[in-house]
Design an enzyme around this catalytic site. Structure first.
Site, PDB file in Angstrom:
ATOM      1  N   ARG A 104     -10.537 -11.316   2.349  1.00  0.00           N
ATOM      2  CA  ARG A 104     -11.166 -12.719   0.953  1.00  0.00           C
ATOM      3  C   ARG A 104     -10.815 -13.528   1.600  1.00  0.00           C
ATOM      4  O   ARG A 104     -11.407 -14.887   1.487  1.00  0.00           O
ATOM      5  CB  ARG A 104     -11.562 -12.071   0.401  1.00  0.00           C
ATOM      6  CG  ARG A 104     -10.566 -11.837  -0.874  1.00  0.00           C
ATOM      7  CD  ARG A 104     -10.667 -10.666  -2.258  1.00  0.00           C
ATOM      8  NE  ARG A 104     -10.884  -9.666  -1.571  1.00  0.00           N
ATOM      9  CZ  ARG A 104     -11.705  -8.594  -2.962  1.00  0.00           C
ATOM     10  NH1 ARG A 104     -11.807  -8.840  -4.216  1.00  0.00           N
ATOM     11  NH2 ARG A 104     -11.224  -7.321  -1.970  1.00  0.00           N
ATOM     12  N   LYS A 146       1.021  -1.356  -0.055  1.00  0.00           N
ATOM     13  CA  LYS A 146      -0.207  -0.442   0.077  1.00  0.00           C
ATOM     14  C   LYS A 146       0.720   1.049   0.153  1.00  0.00           C
ATOM     15  O   LYS A 146       2.132   1.183   0.629  1.00  0.00           O
ATOM     16  CB  LYS A 146      -1.221   0.133   0.834  1.00  0.00           C
ATOM     17  CG  LYS A 146      -2.388  -0.638   1.228  1.00  0.00           C
ATOM     18  CD  LYS A 146      -2.996  -0.797   2.840  1.00  0.00           C
ATOM     19  CE  LYS A 146      -4.458  -1.764   2.768  1.00  0.00           C
ATOM     20  NZ  LYS A 146      -4.827  -1.375   1.839  1.00  0.00           N
TER      21      LYS A 146
HETATM   22  N1  BES Z   1      -7.700  -3.619   4.333  1.00  0.00           N
HETATM   23  C1  BES Z   1      -8.346  -3.262   2.851  1.00  0.00           C
HETATM   24  C2  BES Z   1      -9.481  -2.521   2.542  1.00  0.00           C
HETATM   25  C3  BES Z   1      -9.615  -1.114   3.708  1.00  0.00           C
HETATM   26  C4  BES Z   1      -9.290  -0.197   2.613  1.00  0.00           C
HETATM   27  C5  BES Z   1      -9.836  -0.959   4.850  1.00  0.00           C
HETATM   28  C6  BES Z   1      -9.860   0.743   3.594  1.00  0.00           C
HETATM   29  C7  BES Z   1     -10.008   0.343   5.607  1.00  0.00           C
HETATM   30  C8  BES Z   1      -9.927   1.218   4.802  1.00  0.00           C
HETATM   31  C9  BES Z   1      -7.885  -4.625   2.106  1.00  0.00           C
HETATM   32  O1  BES Z   1      -7.589  -5.499   2.363  1.00  0.00           O
HETATM   33  C10 BES Z   1      -7.431  -3.672   1.023  1.00  0.00           C
HETATM   34  O2  BES Z   1      -6.838  -3.549   0.905  1.00  0.00           O
HETATM   35  N2  BES Z   1      -8.902  -4.484  -0.379  1.00  0.00           N
HETATM   36  C11 BES Z   1      -8.144  -3.665  -1.515  1.00  0.00           C
HETATM   37  C12 BES Z   1      -8.738  -4.710  -2.145  1.00  0.00           C
HETATM   38  C13 BES Z   1      -7.879  -4.890  -3.797  1.00  0.00           C
HETATM   39  C14 BES Z   1      -7.049  -4.440  -3.514  1.00  0.00           C
HETATM   40  C15 BES Z   1      -8.690  -5.460  -4.453  1.00  0.00           C
HETATM   41  C16 BES Z   1      -8.452  -2.088  -1.906  1.00  0.00           C
HETATM   42  O3  BES Z   1     -10.077  -1.745  -1.225  1.00  0.00           O
HETATM   43  O4  BES Z   1      -8.006  -1.126  -2.573  1.00  0.00           O
HETATM   44 MN    MN Z   2      -5.403  -4.963   1.889  1.00  0.00          MN
END
Ligand code: BES
Ligand code: MN
Ligand code: ZN
Length: 500
Positions: A353, A279
């Site tokens: 997931r 990230k």
């Molecule tokens: N934990 C994150 C989602 C999240 C983002 C929660 C901001 C709270 C605040 C999750 O694991 C994630 O990173 N999701 C990705 C999925 C994508 C890579 C398909 C996302 O939402 O960017």
């Molecule tokens: Mn994630």
């Protein structure tokens, strides 16, 4: 915070602050009846959570300060919660430790809201917990328990002044409110603890403590057991980590009748760096909150046990952090989940997931529950769609969806339903595995839900709650920063509905 219900005359009550609740309807009449200066009407409207602090000695009153507290138009139970949040929060700010509220007219408010006195009192007490919450245990001086109590400026006593004929109902509400309020507090503490204070093992320990406190069974599966079970999703996410994963099972079985068996699954990613699909660094620290689903499941199971609900409630918490390293899973990897379904990991940041997939299949297979619900901070896309106050709800059952919607309205933890149409499955097709963990652009929360749906093995009464937005209040949001405990009140609301 000790909560006391008393029948005395509220005017003679000695307290650091006494709140007088007013609805925005017929404000003038009720203000003049209370003997308060009507000039205030220019400033005070009685909106939910509105506060005017009156200083100086008031004729006939023994409290050091008086707060005029708005409870809104008297139609919404959540306005009571909001009022309590504002009152308790203001009391902490003013360093008031003994606080009181006049609830002698709660019967009238109950009539206009169409709610029982018990529910209103419960919402108020729960709100008082929420509003007085501060997370300061990692400040120096608080780290050690020594001297903590003398220095603490927490509210010590909340006195509810009741009319004779509502005392019993208020008493009952206090019990409910205290349970939900304290379970929500526990959830917030867990969310606020950073990764170096809370890892997967610690989640297991927190569950064990909760089980001892509330009298339910807890079993923690460690890495070896997770390996022999073949939970390939959880193990794949854990591959990059120096710390082992856990899979925690909380099992509350009531003494008497069991009206239904409910499995609650909570995402327990103790820190989500994204893994190799790293990230961006801005606000990455907030990803300590990626175990908020786990926290709300823990809170809900404890609450169910303490409320002695006539349901068997099973909480399942797959937990790990998501880290990049030489041993981490790589984008493009194909893994085999607990169900046997293979997944192409297009993006290691879509880790939630993967661990939920294992837990959902395990929950369906092992317990064949009447209701299956998962709660997770699953997608950033959910925040884009619904913002920071509302969770997304996905369900393959209209009745369950409606019950969750109503539970959201009542608990103040709102949900909004999103679609599960099959056309969205197109986006998560994989050329080389059964399914991909990432979709193409667009509808990120829906494709995540469609992914999870593949792992419930045809269960007909499932709901998925994406709490990415409301689980954590970012800096400057106007609320107390950090974990909110979102999900506890909502799940308890659902469990109560399933109990009747
Ligand atoms: N934990 C994150 C989602 C999240 C983002 C929660 C901001 C709270 C605040 C999750 O694991 C994630 O990173 N999701 C990705 C999925 C994508 C890579 C398909 C996302 O939402 O960017
Ligand atoms: Mn994630
Ligand atoms: Zn995540």
């Amino acid at each position: 915070m000790k909560i006391i219900v008393t029948k005395c005359d509220f005017r003679t009550l000695g307290a650091d602050v006494l709140a007088l609740p007013f609805s925005s309807v017929e404000l003038e009449k009720s203000l003049s009846a209370s003997g308060v200066d009507l000039q205030l009407l220019a400033d005070f409207k009685g909106d939910a959570g509105e506060i005017v602090v009156l200083y100086g000695v008031h004729k006939g009153f023994s409290a050091s300060r008086i707060i005029l507290l708005g409870v809104g138009d008297g139609n919404k139970i959540d306005d009571w919660r909001k009022a309590a949040v504002a009152f308790a929060s203001k009391s902490v700010e003013l360093k008031c430790q003994q606080i009181a509220i006049d609830l002698s007219r709660i019967g009238d408010f109950a009539l206009t809201t169409g709610q029982s006195v018990t529910s209103l009192a419960a919402a108020f007490v729960e709100g008082a917990f929420t509003g007085s919450y501060r997370f300061d245990r990692l400040k120096s001086g608080k780290l050690e328990k020594k001297g903590r109590d003398e220095k603490s400026l927490d509210i010590t006593e909340l006195v509810l002044v009741a009319h004779l004929d509502t005392v019993d109902e208020i008493d009952r509400g206090v019990i409910d409110g205290e349970i939900v309020g304290s379970c929500k507090k526990m959830a917030r503490d867990l969310v606020n603890l950073p990764g170096n204070y809370l890892n997967a093992e610690d989640i297991g320990k927190a569950a064990e403590e909760s089980g001892k406190r509330a009298g339910f069974h807890v079993e923690v599966f460690h890495k070896k057991e997770i390996e022999s079970l073949g939970m390939g999703g959880l193990l794949a996410v854990n591959k990059g980590s120096d710390q082992p994963p856990t899979f925690t099972v909380l099992d509350y079985t009531p003494k008497g009748v069991v009206r239904a068996v409910v499995v609650l699954v909570g995402k327990g990613v103790t820190f989500d760096s994204g893994g190799i699909s790293l990230k961006p660094s801005e606000n990455m620290g907030e990803m300590k909150s990626d175990m908020s689903g786990a926290a709300s499941v823990l809170g809900a199971v404890e609450a169910a046990a303490r409320l002695a609900l006539p349901l068997r409630v099973i909480g399942l918490i797959p937990a790990t952090d998501n880290m990049p390293s030489g041993t981490a899973q790589q984008p493009g990897d194909v893994i085999t989940t607990y169900s046997g379904i293979t997944v192409e990991v297009g993006n290691t940041d879509a880790e939630g997931r993967l661990i939920l997939a294992d837990a959902l299949t395990y929950g369906k297979e092992k317990y064949n529950p009447d209701v299956l619900v998962d709660v997770a901070t699953l997608t950033g896309a959910c925040i884009v769609a619904l913002g920071y106050s509302v969770a997304a709800l996905f369900s393959n059952n209209d009745k369950l969806a409606e019950e969750l919607f109503q539970a959201g309205e009542q608990s103040g933890e709102k949900v909004w339903r999103m679609p599960l149409w099959d056309l969205y499955s197109e986006q998560i097709k994989s050329d080389i595995a059964d399914v991909s963990n990432t979709g193409s652009r667009g509808a990120g929360s829906v494709t995540a839900a469609k992914f999870l749906e593949k792992f419930i093995d045809g269960h007909g009464n499932w709901a998925h709650l994406d709490i990415a937005g409301p689980s954590f209040a970012p800096k400057g949001s106007g609320k107390v920063n950090g974990g909110t405990g979102f999900g506890v009140g909502l799940l308890v609301g659902l469990l109560k509905k399933l109990s009747s």
